[in-house]
Design an enzyme around this catalytic site. Structure first.
Site, mmCIF file in Angstrom:
data_model
loop_
_atom_site.group_PDB
_atom_site.id
_atom_site.type_symbol
_atom_site.label_atom_id
_atom_site.label_comp_id
_atom_site.label_asym_id
_atom_site.label_seq_id
_atom_site.Cartn_x
_atom_site.Cartn_y
_atom_site.Cartn_z
ATOM 1 N NE ARG A 87 -3.845 1.593 10.562
ATOM 2 C CZ ARG A 87 -3.003 0.835 9.864
ATOM 3 N NH1 ARG A 87 -3.334 -0.421 9.600
ATOM 4 N NH2 ARG A 87 -1.854 1.325 9.410
ATOM 5 N NE ARG A 126 2.764 -6.421 11.173
ATOM 6 C CZ ARG A 126 3.583 -5.989 10.213
ATOM 7 N NH1 ARG A 126 4.742 -6.587 10.013
ATOM 8 N NH2 ARG A 126 3.237 -4.979 9.463
ATOM 9 N NE ARG A 158 7.851 -4.304 5.593
ATOM 10 C CZ ARG A 158 6.628 -3.964 5.995
ATOM 11 N NH1 ARG A 158 5.814 -3.361 5.143
ATOM 12 N NH2 ARG A 158 6.218 -4.252 7.207
ATOM 13 C CE LYS A 199 -2.172 -0.917 3.796
ATOM 14 N NZ LYS A 199 -1.465 -2.170 4.095
ATOM 15 N NE ARG A 243 7.661 -2.705 10.081
ATOM 16 C CZ ARG A 243 6.424 -2.280 9.798
ATOM 17 N NH1 ARG A 243 6.255 -1.308 8.924
ATOM 18 N NH2 ARG A 243 5.371 -2.820 10.360
#
Length: 214
Positions: A90, A168, A127, A15, A157
């Protein structure tokens, strides 16, 4: 007519990257809730003070406060011709509030980026993000180990480990799926295949946004 665009999808769907490209193509502001919260805190406004207090307690910013942060941002002159929203809404409550915020400003086009779970896990595990500015590393800069925006160090991360990623995605399915269903009932809901190559996803995204705006 204003182009009011919302991108939704699970962690790892791309996104942020696609929102930045789309905003540049359309000459619209890309509005990221993460950036908004950091900006509010840095500016030291009364609203920023409320955000800082919530974050200092280690809590998530609730619907009411998040809605006010977005309301303030959409009221700025550069958003008058439209925007690309990334990270908001959200929840269904936030979505309902957003419809009120854009009333009279043109239709809201919502594009859902769909990616299979196995691909999301692979992407998030690989990532890298910039330690300094938080930007996701583009594939062509990741190998260099430095951020293409600010030159900062690229790191994984903490929440991109395999176990955390699965949790998640589970939380996304539980908490955000009602939002997806809310938008699927709207006429201006669109879907793109986020599992394709980034350039293909962007071409598809640009096409559906153009068609929706006609």
């Amino acid at each position: 007519m204003a182009l009011n665009i919302v991108l939704i999808g699970p962690p790892g769907a791309g996104k942020g990257t696609q929102a930045e490209r789309l905003a540049a193509r359309l000459t619209l502001p890309r509005i990221s809730t993460g950036d908004l919260l950091r900006e509010a805190v840095a500016q030291g406004t009364p609203l920023g003070g409320l955000v800082r207090a919530v974050m200092a307690r280690g809590e998530l910013v609730g619907d009411d406060l998040m809605i006010e942060v977005v309301r303030e941002r959409l009221g700025r002159p550069d958003a008058a011709a439209g925007f690309v929203l990334d990270g908001f809404p959200r929840t269904v409550r936030q979505a309902e509030a957003l419809e009120g915020l854009v009333a009279g400003r043109g239709p809201l086009t919502v594009v859902e980026i769909r990616v299979p779970e196995a691909e999301l896990i692979r992407r998030l595990g690989a990532r890298l993000v910039c330690r300094a500015c938080g930007m996701n590393a583009a594939p062509d800069t990741a190998a260099a180990g430095r951020c293409g925006r600010c030159g900062g160090e690229l790191v994984q991360r903490a929440d991109d480990s395999a176990g955390v990623v699965r949790e998640r995605l589970r939380v996304f399915a539980r908490d955000t799926q009602p939002l997806v269903e809310f938008y699927r009932s709207r006429a201006l809901h669109r879907e793109v295949d986020g599992a394709a190559a980034p350039d293909e996803v962007f071409a598809d995204l640009a096409r559906v946004v153009t068609e929706a705006g006609r």
